[in-house]
Design a protein around this motif. Structure first.
Motif, PDB file in Angstrom:
ATOM      1  N   GLN A 106      59.807 -11.007 -68.969  1.00  0.00           N
ATOM      2  CA  GLN A 106      60.445 -10.607 -67.714  1.00  0.00           C
ATOM      3  C   GLN A 106      59.679  -9.501 -66.986  1.00  0.00           C
ATOM      4  OE1 GLN A 106      64.296  -8.768 -68.366  1.00  0.00           O
ATOM      5  NE2 GLN A 106      63.647  -8.092 -70.389  1.00  0.00           N
ATOM      6  N   TYR A 107      58.738  -8.843 -67.669  1.00  0.00           N
ATOM      7  CA  TYR A 107      58.002  -7.742 -67.059  1.00  0.00           C
ATOM      8  C   TYR A 107      56.609  -8.141 -66.577  1.00  0.00           C
ATOM      9  CZ  TYR A 107      61.782  -5.105 -69.117  1.00  0.00           C
ATOM     10  OH  TYR A 107      63.021  -4.643 -69.456  1.00  0.00           O
ATOM     11  N   GLY A 108      56.297  -9.436 -66.643  1.00  0.00           N
ATOM     12  CA  GLY A 108      55.004  -9.903 -66.151  1.00  0.00           C
ATOM     13  C   GLY A 108      53.896  -9.732 -67.173  1.00  0.00           C
ATOM     14  N   PHE A 109      52.683  -9.969 -66.722  1.00  0.00           N
ATOM     15  CA  PHE A 109      51.528 -10.014 -67.605  1.00  0.00           C
ATOM     16  C   PHE A 109      51.063  -8.639 -68.081  1.00  0.00           C
ATOM     17  CE2 PHE A 109      46.879  -9.930 -68.121  1.00  0.00           C
ATOM     18  CZ  PHE A 109      46.751 -10.800 -69.190  1.00  0.00           C
ATOM     19  N   PHE A 110      50.901  -7.703 -67.189  1.00  0.00           N
ATOM     20  CA  PHE A 110      50.207  -6.454 -67.496  1.00  0.00           C
ATOM     21  C   PHE A 110      50.961  -5.545 -68.460  1.00  0.00           C
ATOM     22  CE2 PHE A 110      48.467  -7.764 -63.429  1.00  0.00           C
ATOM     23  CZ  PHE A 110      47.127  -7.844 -63.770  1.00  0.00           C
ATOM     24  N   SER A 111      50.213  -4.945 -69.385  1.00  0.00           N
ATOM     25  CA  SER A 111      50.797  -4.030 -70.359  1.00  0.00           C
ATOM     26  C   SER A 111      50.919  -2.618 -69.809  1.00  0.00           C
ATOM     27  CB  SER A 111      49.945  -4.001 -71.626  1.00  0.00           C
ATOM     28  OG  SER A 111      50.043  -5.241 -72.260  1.00  0.00           O
ATOM     29  N   VAL A 112      50.059  -2.267 -68.897  1.00  0.00           N
ATOM     30  CA  VAL A 112      50.098  -0.934 -68.312  1.00  0.00           C
ATOM     31  C   VAL A 112      50.476  -1.075 -66.842  1.00  0.00           C
ATOM     32  CG1 VAL A 112      48.768   1.138 -67.774  1.00  0.00           C
ATOM     33  CG2 VAL A 112      48.348  -0.093 -69.907  1.00  0.00           C
ATOM     34  N   LYS A 113      51.620  -0.461 -66.500  1.00  0.00           N
ATOM     35  CA  LYS A 113      52.089  -0.487 -65.111  1.00  0.00           C
ATOM     36  C   LYS A 113      52.448   0.931 -64.707  1.00  0.00           C
ATOM     37  CE  LYS A 113      54.279  -4.957 -65.320  1.00  0.00           C
ATOM     38  NZ  LYS A 113      54.799  -5.137 -66.659  1.00  0.00           N
ATOM     39  N   THR A 118      53.743  11.547 -60.020  1.00  0.00           N
ATOM     40  CA  THR A 118      54.373  12.739 -59.464  1.00  0.00           C
ATOM     41  C   THR A 118      53.559  13.962 -59.848  1.00  0.00           C
ATOM     42  OG1 THR A 118      55.740  13.175 -61.406  1.00  0.00           O
ATOM     43  CG2 THR A 118      56.659  11.665 -59.752  1.00  0.00           C
ATOM     44  N   ALA A 119      53.982  15.124 -59.392  1.00  0.00           N
ATOM     45  CA  ALA A 119      53.318  16.365 -59.762  1.00  0.00           C
ATOM     46  C   ALA A 119      53.397  16.618 -61.270  1.00  0.00           C
ATOM     47  CB  ALA A 119      53.943  17.527 -58.994  1.00  0.00           C
ATOM     48  N   ARG A 120      54.408  16.059 -61.910  1.00  0.00           N
ATOM     49  CA  ARG A 120      54.579  16.221 -63.359  1.00  0.00           C
ATOM     50  C   ARG A 120      53.719  15.244 -64.160  1.00  0.00           C
ATOM     51  NH1 ARG A 120      60.800  16.521 -64.709  1.00  0.00           N
ATOM     52  NH2 ARG A 120      59.842  16.204 -66.738  1.00  0.00           N
ATOM     53  N   GLY A 121      53.140  14.259 -63.503  1.00  0.00           N
ATOM     54  CA  GLY A 121      52.288  13.304 -64.197  1.00  0.00           C
ATOM     55  C   GLY A 121      52.624  11.865 -63.843  1.00  0.00           C
ATOM     56  N   ILE A 122      52.082  10.965 -64.638  1.00  0.00           N
ATOM     57  CA  ILE A 122      52.254   9.530 -64.415  1.00  0.00           C
ATOM     58  C   ILE A 122      53.390   9.037 -65.307  1.00  0.00           C
ATOM     59  CG2 ILE A 122      51.170   7.262 -64.620  1.00  0.00           C
ATOM     60  CD1 ILE A 122      48.477   8.715 -64.283  1.00  0.00           C
ATOM     61  N   ARG A 123      54.240   8.210 -64.735  1.00  0.00           N
ATOM     62  CA  ARG A 123      55.290   7.543 -65.515  1.00  0.00           C
ATOM     63  C   ARG A 123      54.961   6.061 -65.512  1.00  0.00           C
ATOM     64  NH1 ARG A 123      60.217   5.156 -65.103  1.00  0.00           N
ATOM     65  NH2 ARG A 123      60.263   5.257 -62.855  1.00  0.00           N
ATOM     66  N   PHE A 124      54.979   5.475 -66.698  1.00  0.00           N
ATOM     67  CA  PHE A 124      54.634   4.068 -66.834  1.00  0.00           C
ATOM     68  C   PHE A 124      55.884   3.208 -66.890  1.00  0.00           C
ATOM     69  CE2 PHE A 124      51.025   6.375 -68.528  1.00  0.00           C
ATOM     70  CZ  PHE A 124      49.975   5.756 -67.870  1.00  0.00           C
ATOM     71  N   GLY A 125      55.755   1.974 -66.437  1.00  0.00           N
ATOM     72  CA  GLY A 125      56.852   1.022 -66.449  1.00  0.00           C
ATOM     73  C   GLY A 125      56.877   0.219 -67.731  1.00  0.00           C
ATOM     74  N   PRO A 126      57.767  -0.776 -67.787  1.00  0.00           N
ATOM     75  CA  PRO A 126      57.908  -1.589 -68.998  1.00  0.00           C
ATOM     76  C   PRO A 126      56.655  -2.423 -69.281  1.00  0.00           C
ATOM     77  CG  PRO A 126      59.281  -2.438 -67.226  1.00  0.00           C
ATOM     78  CD  PRO A 126      58.674  -1.172 -66.724  1.00  0.00           C
TER      79      PRO A 126
END
Length: 166
Positions: A106-113, A118-126
């Motif tokens: 359900q989250y598609g092909f890519f492992s890193v999304k 933000t100023a606090r850093g990167i937030r990754f998805g599922p």
């Protein structure tokens, strides 16, 4: 010098000695990956993973949590050692395909999304199913091509009429 001459098969053809070592990196990555996932489940208690499975609607979640943990630990060890890979790869593939269809597809092909920056850093998805396919490809390669030279299979006794993988 022409491109074809520079990059011909004879220029980069692997020696038979080197080809026997080619499965080793795949075995290390697949074996250690499965062991790490199995150990994580074991250290948290497979019951915790059973709750996740129950949330996903998987039948008999506690039993399957324990079976999944054992498949990951025993299968990962078999791949790492280079023994019984065709046999071990079947339940390992079932675990991977179950994860692919119940969670990751359900989250598609890519492992890193990137979900946001933000100023606090990167937030990754599922996580998508890319890594699942890589594990399946590694298992298939080892099951069909053999574990290579530095493996338990090279020292285990074989029944008559069954060749060793090269």
């Amino acid at each position: 010098m022409r491109f074809r001459q520079l990059f011909s098969r004879t220029t980069f053809s692997p020696s038979s000695a080197a080809a026997g070592w080619a499965p080793l990196p795949i075995r290390l990555i697949v074996g250690l990956g499965f062991l790490a996932h199995g150990y994580a489940k074991l250290s948290r208690g497979p019951e915790s993973f059973g709750v996740v499975l129950q949330t996903l609607g998987v039948p008999v979640p506690q039993l399957l949590a324990w079976l999944t943990t054992l498949v990951e630990l025993v299968g990962g060890g078999a791949v790492l050692a280079g023994a019984f890979i065709p046999l071990a790869s079947v339940p390992m593939a079932i675990v991977l395909l179950t994860a692919l269809f119940t969670v990751h597809s359900q989250y598609g092909f890519f492992s890193v999304k990137f979900a946001e920056v933000t100023a606090r850093g990167i937030r990754f998805g599922p996580v998508g199913y890319e890594i699942i396919l890589l594990y399946l490809g590694g298992l298939a390669t080892l099951a069909v091509g053999g574990p290579g030279r530095l493996s338990l299979e090279t020292v285990l006794p074989r029944p008559k009429g069954i060749e060793r993988s090269r």
